[in-house]
Design a protein around this motif. Structure first.
Motif, PDB file in Angstrom:
ATOM      1  N   THR A  10       0.833  -1.194   0.000  1.00 50.80           N
ATOM      2  CA  THR A  10       0.000   0.000   0.000  1.00 50.80           C
ATOM      3  C   THR A  10       0.868   1.244   0.000  1.00 50.80           C
ATOM      4  N   ILE A  11       0.608   2.131  -0.969  1.00 53.29           N
ATOM      5  CA  ILE A  11       1.260   3.435  -0.991  1.00 53.29           C
ATOM      6  C   ILE A  11       0.492   4.339  -0.037  1.00 53.29           C
ATOM      7  N   ILE A  12       1.204   5.015   0.860  1.00 50.27           N
ATOM      8  CA  ILE A  12       0.589   5.991   1.772  1.00 50.27           C
ATOM      9  C   ILE A  12       1.032   7.364   1.289  1.00 50.27           C
ATOM     10  N   ARG A  13       0.087   8.143   0.789  1.00 46.74           N
ATOM     11  CA  ARG A  13       0.400   9.441   0.184  1.00 46.74           C
ATOM     12  C   ARG A  13      -0.274  10.563   0.958  1.00 46.74           C
ATOM     13  N   ILE A  33      -3.209   3.791  -1.358  1.00 44.69           N
ATOM     14  CA  ILE A  33      -3.381   3.243  -2.702  1.00 44.69           C
ATOM     15  C   ILE A  33      -2.840   1.816  -2.705  1.00 44.69           C
ATOM     16  N   PRO A  34      -3.720   0.799  -2.759  1.00 39.35           N
ATOM     17  CA  PRO A  34      -3.219  -0.574  -2.817  1.00 39.35           C
ATOM     18  C   PRO A  34      -2.590  -0.871  -4.185  1.00 39.35           C
ATOM     19  N   VAL A  35      -1.465  -1.589  -4.172  1.00 39.30           N
ATOM     20  CA  VAL A  35      -0.772  -1.971  -5.403  1.00 39.30           C
ATOM     21  C   VAL A  35      -0.602  -3.488  -5.378  1.00 39.30           C
ATOM     22  N   PRO A  36      -1.475  -4.216  -6.076  1.00 36.92           N
ATOM     23  CA  PRO A  36      -1.349  -5.683  -6.106  1.00 36.92           C
ATOM     24  C   PRO A  36      -0.249  -6.121  -7.072  1.00 36.92           C
ATOM     25  N   GLY A  37       0.169  -7.365  -6.923  1.00 36.89           N
ATOM     26  CA  GLY A  37       1.109  -7.961  -7.870  1.00 36.89           C
ATOM     27  C   GLY A  37       2.558  -7.550  -7.680  1.00 36.89           C
ATOM     28  N   MET A  64       7.494  -3.194  -8.059  1.00 35.20           N
ATOM     29  CA  MET A  64       6.097  -2.860  -8.303  1.00 35.20           C
ATOM     30  C   MET A  64       5.811  -2.966  -9.800  1.00 35.20           C
ATOM     31  N   PRO A  65       4.560  -3.244 -10.154  1.00 40.51           N
ATOM     32  CA  PRO A  65       4.218  -3.408 -11.565  1.00 40.51           C
ATOM     33  C   PRO A  65       4.509  -2.157 -12.397  1.00 40.51           C
ATOM     34  N   PRO A  66       4.750  -2.342 -13.710  1.00 37.39           N
ATOM     35  CA  PRO A  66       4.971  -1.204 -14.595  1.00 37.39           C
ATOM     36  C   PRO A  66       3.803  -0.214 -14.492  1.00 37.39           C
ATOM     37  N   GLY A  67       4.122   1.067 -14.557  1.00 41.04           N
ATOM     38  CA  GLY A  67       3.080   2.097 -14.486  1.00 41.04           C
ATOM     39  C   GLY A  67       2.817   2.617 -13.087  1.00 41.04           C
ATOM     40  N   THR A  68       3.406   1.982 -12.065  1.00 41.51           N
ATOM     41  CA  THR A  68       3.232   2.470 -10.697  1.00 41.51           C
ATOM     42  C   THR A  68       3.958   3.806 -10.561  1.00 41.51           C
ATOM     43  N   GLU A  69       3.268   4.798 -10.002  1.00 35.69           N
ATOM     44  CA  GLU A  69       3.875   6.119  -9.822  1.00 35.69           C
ATOM     45  C   GLU A  69       4.009   6.418  -8.337  1.00 35.69           C
ATOM     46  N   LEU A  70       5.182   6.926  -7.962  1.00 31.20           N
ATOM     47  CA  LEU A  70       5.457   7.274  -6.573  1.00 31.20           C
ATOM     48  C   LEU A  70       5.871   8.737  -6.470  1.00 31.20           C
ATOM     49  N   VAL A  71       5.537   9.371  -5.345  1.00 30.63           N
ATOM     50  CA  VAL A  71       6.003  10.726  -5.047  1.00 30.63           C
ATOM     51  C   VAL A  71       7.256  10.578  -4.199  1.00 30.63           C
ATOM     52  N   THR A  72       8.400  11.036  -4.729  1.00 31.83           N
ATOM     53  CA  THR A  72       9.666  10.894  -4.006  1.00 31.83           C
ATOM     54  C   THR A  72      10.399  12.219  -3.842  1.00 31.83           C
ATOM     55  N   SER A  73       9.848  13.295  -4.367  1.00 32.38           N
ATOM     56  CA  SER A  73      10.518  14.595  -4.336  1.00 32.38           C
ATOM     57  C   SER A  73      10.669  15.107  -2.907  1.00 32.38           C
ATOM     58  N   SER A  75      10.820  18.084  -2.058  1.00 33.76           N
ATOM     59  CA  SER A  75      10.074  19.341  -1.902  1.00 33.76           C
ATOM     60  C   SER A  75       8.612  19.097  -1.524  1.00 33.76           C
ATOM     61  N   THR A  76       8.174  17.865  -1.597  1.00 33.91           N
ATOM     62  CA  THR A  76       6.828  17.491  -1.155  1.00 33.91           C
ATOM     63  C   THR A  76       6.982  16.388  -0.103  1.00 33.91           C
ATOM     64  N   THR A  77       5.883  15.962   0.476  1.00 36.01           N
ATOM     65  CA  THR A  77       5.955  14.850   1.416  1.00 36.01           C
ATOM     66  C   THR A  77       6.067  13.560   0.608  1.00 36.01           C
ATOM     67  N   PRO A  78       7.205  12.845   0.704  1.00 36.92           N
ATOM     68  CA  PRO A  78       7.366  11.614  -0.078  1.00 36.92           C
ATOM     69  C   PRO A  78       6.388  10.530   0.375  1.00 36.92           C
ATOM     70  N   ASP A  79       6.025   9.670  -0.575  1.00 34.43           N
ATOM     71  CA  ASP A  79       5.175   8.523  -0.241  1.00 34.43           C
ATOM     72  C   ASP A  79       5.890   7.618   0.744  1.00 34.43           C
ATOM     73  N   LYS A  80       5.116   6.884   1.499  1.00 33.76           N
ATOM     74  CA  LYS A  80       5.611   5.800   2.337  1.00 33.76           C
ATOM     75  C   LYS A  80       4.951   4.529   1.808  1.00 33.76           C
ATOM     76  N   ILE A  81       5.529   3.391   2.105  1.00 28.33           N
ATOM     77  CA  ILE A  81       5.016   2.117   1.602  1.00 28.33           C
ATOM     78  C   ILE A  81       4.726   1.204   2.784  1.00 28.33           C
ATOM     79  N   LEU A  82       3.532   0.626   2.793  1.00 30.08           N
ATOM     80  CA  LEU A  82       3.133  -0.320   3.828  1.00 30.08           C
ATOM     81  C   LEU A  82       3.278  -1.731   3.259  1.00 30.08           C
TER      82      LEU A  82
END
Length: 116
Positions: A10-13, A33-37, A64-73, A75-82
């Motif tokens: 799960t992406i925590i954004r 945001i759940p990310v299966p597979g 993670m599957p192709p097309g998965t987008e993450l916020v890592t900048s 300058s913003t709050t980066p995503d965390k992953i569960l």
């Protein structure tokens, strides 16, 4: 890749919430945001020694599957992953793997870390 295939992570954004009267950012909603597979690799634990304190540091790689987008900048709050009930921080920049034979995008390789 060795690890668990077909795992849902799960992406925590943190969405932007605007700015306060001093121009400082205000956090908005937390969205999951759940990310299966996904493929979760076996974790590696080491000890970090800083200023006389010893802290365990655990690192993990998730594909993670192709097309998965993450916020890592920064300058913003980066995503965390569960992953399996543990919250992880993204450690560096994710790498988009590309097939050398076809040029097609493959897995998104995401290095993660947690302390404590």
């Amino acid at each position: 890749m060795i690890g668990q295939y077909g795992t849902t992570v799960t992406i925590i954004r943190q969405t932007p919430g605007g700015y306060d009267q001093y121009g400082e950012p205000i956090p908005g909603e937390q969205v999951t945001i759940p990310v299966p597979g996904c493929s979760v690799q076996n974790p590696i634990t080491s000890l970090s020694v800083e200023a006389g304190a010893v802290t365990p540091l655990t690192q993990l790689v998730v594909y993670m599957p192709p097309g998965t987008e993450l916020v890592t900048s920064p300058s913003t709050t980066p995503d965390k992953i569960l992953v399996n009930g543990t919250q992880w921080n993204i450690d560096g920049r994710p790498t988009q793997l590309v097939s050398s034979a076809t040029g097609r995008k493959g897995w998104l390789q995401v290095p993660l870390k947690t302390t404590g």
